[in-house]
Design a protein around this motif. Structure first.
Motif, PDB file in Angstrom:
ATOM      1  N   GLY A  14       0.799  -1.221   0.000  1.00 43.89           N
ATOM      2  CA  GLY A  14       0.000   0.000   0.000  1.00 43.89           C
ATOM      3  C   GLY A  14       0.829   1.267   0.000  1.00 43.89           C
ATOM      4  N   PHE A  15       1.935   1.271   0.756  1.00 42.98           N
ATOM      5  CA  PHE A  15       2.796   2.448   0.878  1.00 42.98           C
ATOM      6  C   PHE A  15       3.396   2.795  -0.485  1.00 42.98           C
ATOM      7  CE2 PHE A  15       5.907   4.294   4.298  1.00 42.98           C
ATOM      8  CZ  PHE A  15       5.571   5.574   3.901  1.00 42.98           C
ATOM      9  N   SER A  16       4.030   1.814  -1.121  1.00 42.67           N
ATOM     10  CA  SER A  16       4.671   2.084  -2.407  1.00 42.67           C
ATOM     11  C   SER A  16       3.652   2.297  -3.522  1.00 42.67           C
ATOM     12  CB  SER A  16       5.644   0.958  -2.767  1.00 42.67           C
ATOM     13  OG  SER A  16       5.055  -0.306  -2.609  1.00 42.67           O
ATOM     14  N   LEU A  17       2.459   1.699  -3.403  1.00 42.99           N
ATOM     15  CA  LEU A  17       1.421   1.940  -4.390  1.00 42.99           C
ATOM     16  C   LEU A  17       1.072   3.426  -4.438  1.00 42.99           C
ATOM     17  CD1 LEU A  17      -0.768   1.103  -6.419  1.00 42.99           C
ATOM     18  CD2 LEU A  17      -2.255   0.594  -4.469  1.00 42.99           C
ATOM     19  N   GLY A  18       1.001   4.068  -3.282  1.00 45.73           N
ATOM     20  CA  GLY A  18       0.719   5.504  -3.244  1.00 45.73           C
ATOM     21  C   GLY A  18       1.759   6.299  -4.010  1.00 45.73           C
ATOM     22  N   PHE A  19       3.034   5.903  -3.892  1.00 49.34           N
ATOM     23  CA  PHE A  19       4.099   6.588  -4.628  1.00 49.34           C
ATOM     24  C   PHE A  19       3.969   6.315  -6.123  1.00 49.34           C
ATOM     25  CE2 PHE A  19       5.673   7.475  -0.545  1.00 49.34           C
ATOM     26  CZ  PHE A  19       6.638   8.479  -0.667  1.00 49.34           C
ATOM     27  N   VAL A 372      -4.606  -6.307   4.003  1.00 52.72           N
ATOM     28  CA  VAL A 372      -5.339  -5.052   3.869  1.00 52.72           C
ATOM     29  C   VAL A 372      -5.182  -4.205   5.129  1.00 52.72           C
ATOM     30  CG1 VAL A 372      -7.650  -4.026   3.676  1.00 52.72           C
ATOM     31  CG2 VAL A 372      -7.017  -5.958   2.211  1.00 52.72           C
ATOM     32  N   GLY A 373      -5.408  -4.815   6.288  1.00 48.02           N
ATOM     33  CA  GLY A 373      -5.378  -4.063   7.537  1.00 48.02           C
ATOM     34  C   GLY A 373      -4.011  -3.538   7.924  1.00 48.02           C
ATOM     35  N   ASN A 374      -2.948  -4.225   7.519  1.00 50.74           N
ATOM     36  CA  ASN A 374      -1.589  -3.789   7.847  1.00 50.74           C
ATOM     37  C   ASN A 374      -1.092  -2.645   6.975  1.00 50.74           C
ATOM     38  OD1 ASN A 374      -1.095  -5.589   9.934  1.00 50.74           O
ATOM     39  ND2 ASN A 374      -0.237  -7.166   8.602  1.00 50.74           N
ATOM     40  N   PRO A 377      -2.738   3.327   3.876  1.00 53.17           N
ATOM     41  CA  PRO A 377      -3.745   3.640   2.861  1.00 53.17           C
ATOM     42  C   PRO A 377      -3.093   4.273   1.627  1.00 53.17           C
ATOM     43  CG  PRO A 377      -4.514   4.309   5.032  1.00 53.17           C
ATOM     44  CD  PRO A 377      -3.078   3.911   5.189  1.00 53.17           C
ATOM     45  N   PRO A 378      -3.273   3.687   0.461  1.00 52.87           N
ATOM     46  CA  PRO A 378      -2.588   4.198  -0.724  1.00 52.87           C
ATOM     47  C   PRO A 378      -2.832   5.681  -1.023  1.00 52.87           C
ATOM     48  CG  PRO A 378      -3.448   2.018  -1.171  1.00 52.87           C
ATOM     49  CD  PRO A 378      -3.978   2.418   0.177  1.00 52.87           C
ATOM     50  N   LEU A 379      -4.065   6.170  -0.802  1.00 55.15           N
ATOM     51  CA  LEU A 379      -4.315   7.582  -1.096  1.00 55.15           C
ATOM     52  C   LEU A 379      -3.640   8.502  -0.084  1.00 55.15           C
ATOM     53  CD1 LEU A 379      -7.984   7.773  -2.443  1.00 55.15           C
ATOM     54  CD2 LEU A 379      -5.823   7.609  -3.695  1.00 55.15           C
ATOM     55  N   LEU A 380      -3.416   8.037   1.139  1.00 56.62           N
ATOM     56  CA  LEU A 380      -2.617   8.800   2.089  1.00 56.62           C
ATOM     57  C   LEU A 380      -1.163   8.801   1.641  1.00 56.62           C
ATOM     58  CD1 LEU A 380      -2.049  10.311   4.697  1.00 56.62           C
ATOM     59  CD2 LEU A 380      -2.112   8.127   5.928  1.00 56.62           C
ATOM     60  N   ALA A 381      -0.669   7.633   1.230  1.00 66.62           N
ATOM     61  CA  ALA A 381       0.705   7.549   0.722  1.00 66.62           C
ATOM     62  C   ALA A 381       0.877   8.417  -0.524  1.00 66.62           C
ATOM     63  CB  ALA A 381       1.053   6.096   0.405  1.00 66.62           C
ATOM     64  N   LYS A 382      -0.155   8.460  -1.362  1.00 63.47           N
ATOM     65  CA  LYS A 382      -0.083   9.290  -2.567  1.00 63.47           C
ATOM     66  C   LYS A 382       0.054  10.764  -2.212  1.00 63.47           C
ATOM     67  CE  LYS A 382      -2.659  10.550  -6.756  1.00 63.47           C
ATOM     68  NZ  LYS A 382      -3.948  10.416  -7.485  1.00 63.47           N
ATOM     69  N   ALA A 383      -0.689  11.225  -1.200  1.00 63.70           N
ATOM     70  CA  ALA A 383      -0.593  12.627  -0.777  1.00 63.70           C
ATOM     71  C   ALA A 383       0.814  12.937  -0.266  1.00 63.70           C
ATOM     72  CB  ALA A 383      -1.630  12.918   0.315  1.00 63.70           C
ATOM     73  N   ILE A 384       1.380  12.021   0.510  1.00 60.68           N
ATOM     74  CA  ILE A 384       2.752  12.194   1.003  1.00 60.68           C
ATOM     75  C   ILE A 384       3.717  12.235  -0.177  1.00 60.68           C
ATOM     76  CG2 ILE A 384       4.609  11.072   2.308  1.00 60.68           C
ATOM     77  CD1 ILE A 384       2.365   9.893   4.109  1.00 60.68           C
ATOM     78  N   ALA A 385       3.525  11.313  -1.123  1.00 56.13           N
ATOM     79  CA  ALA A 385       4.421  11.208  -2.270  1.00 56.13           C
ATOM     80  C   ALA A 385       4.361  12.448  -3.152  1.00 56.13           C
ATOM     81  CB  ALA A 385       4.065   9.968  -3.086  1.00 56.13           C
TER      82      ALA A 385
END
Length: 401
Positions: A14-19, A372-374, A377-385
């Motif tokens: 999820g983290f890298s998906l946001g990036f 999923v639970g761990n 959130p990809p959209l949060l990671a996307k905002a950071i990215a």
């Protein structure tokens, strides 16, 4: 310029998906769990995914695998158990220098990325070692030793349009000091925001996230199915983009008695609120259990953001209208995963504690719900990215003038 990302302690990604959604290229991942690694590899087919205990990887292995063209950004969420803060009464407040955090530091020391970002639980801010040192102070000190400027902040997912009350700590380490290391708030949960927040979007509710998914009773659904109605709002439209088929939308195999228990519950009610004759029974018995867990099987309010999705959310939440727990896909929607992101492995597994107790470690994997639970959130990671990538590109453009 396209920046590259290596995800350590990657989980399902999820983290890298946001990036990736922000325009970065995910080049690799290191993850110990087999099913989570399969999920990552399936959704990032061009990435080099190493399924391994990072502690067992030598410096040479890391350099041989990722050192040829080192990543610009390294992400990681070393498990919070390594800091001994999940259970305040466990009497074992370890130094993070002796935990998996040190492996995160080691990878950064070897590959020297421009940015390192660590995600963890908010309580890390307050955690202290046995010698009363603040854990966050140790973490920032260790990152400074290998050449980074440090910023950290607790971010709330609802502030970035994720329909879930979820706070997480992010530690940003950068080679060059960032002017604004964290993204500005983009959303509010207030239906009528103050004038000063009128520019913010309204955060989606739980029902905004899942109302278009097919209705299921207990034991219904499949790992691969068809949509039955079109998206009902912008949030659903964004997450359905690029997905022609619905995956991971399979209901739990609830007993008739458990369905009756759920049917007795109103929004906000949990297992502790059900009629006496529907109370949980003792394991493998016919007597009522003396223990009731107030947080177990709580029916969610549809018109609010969901509570935090934990690793075991299949036993935490009841659908607002249907008499069952959430499906893995509903959890993924609440976490802001796009529907094209497919989770591998079984939906659920037997309790990890039970598997460990019985020595069945070969069956101990992260199921779809755990993955999923761990996740971040990809959209949060996307905002950071988006915020960090914009600054990196500005720095790069300035250095070329």
């Amino acid at each position: 310029m396209t920046y590259s990302v290596l995800d350590t302690f990657a989980g399902a990604g999820g983290f890298s998906l946001g990036f990736q959604l922000a325009g970065a290229k995910v080049i690799g991942a290191i993850e110990i769990d087999q099913w989570a690694s399969e999920t990552f590899q399936f959704n990032h087919p061009d990435a080099t995914v190493i399924q391994s205990d990072i502690k067992r990887m030598t410096d040479k292995q890391i350099l041989d695998t990722f050192g040829g063209t080192p990543p610009d950004i390294i992400l990681g969420g070393p498990p919070c158990q390594g800091f001994s803060i999940c259970n305040k009464n466990n009497g074992d407040h370890k130094d993070p220098r002796n935990s998996l955090f040190e492996e995160f530091i080691r990878v950064g020391r070897l590959l020297k990325p421009q940015i390192m970002i660590m995600e963890n639980v908010p309580n890390l801010i307050k955690a202290r070692t046995a010698s009363y040192e603040l854990v966050i102070d140790i973490i920032t000190s260790e990152l400074r030793k290998i050449g980074y400027h440090i910023d950290y902040k607790i971010l709330e997912a609802t502030n970035y349009g994720i329909p879930q009350i979820r706070k997480r700590l992010f530690v940003v380490a950068s080679r060059t000091k960032l002017i604004a290391p964290f993204p500005e708030k983009t959303h509010t949960t207030m239906r009528s925001p103050y004038l000063m927040e009128a520019h913010l979007g309204i955060c989606p509710t739980l029902w905004d996230a899942i109302s278009d998914l097919p209705t299921l009773d207990a034991r219904e659904g499949k790992e691969e199915a068809e949509y039955t109605i079109p998206p009902q709002n912008d949030y659903q439209g964004i997450l359905r983009q690029g997905a022609a088929t619905l995956f991971n939308h399979k209901a739990m195999n609830h007993s008739k008695r458990l369905v009756e228990r759920f049917a007795s519950m109103s929004c906000g009610h949990s297992t502790s609120d059900v009629p006496d004759h529907l109370r949980p029974l003792k394991r493998n018995g016919t007597e009522f259990s003396e223990k009731t867990y107030d947080q177990n099987n709580r029916r969610m309010h549809p018109d609010r953001p969901c509570h935090t999705i934990p690793a075991s959310f299949y036993a935490n939440f009841v659908h607002p209208y249907q008499n069952r727990n959430f499906t893995a896909r509903e959890g993924a929607r609440i976490q802001s995963f796009p529907d094209w992101y497919i989770f591998k492995g079984k939906p659920t597994v037997v309790s990890h504690k039970l598997l460990h107790r019985e020595g069945r470690l070969e069956e101990k994997h992260l199921c779809q719900y755990n993955q999923v639970g761990n996740a971040v959130p990809p959209l949060l990671a996307k905002a950071i990215a988006q915020n960090i990538l914009h600054q990196l590109r500005s720095q790069y453009a300035g250095s070329r003038q």
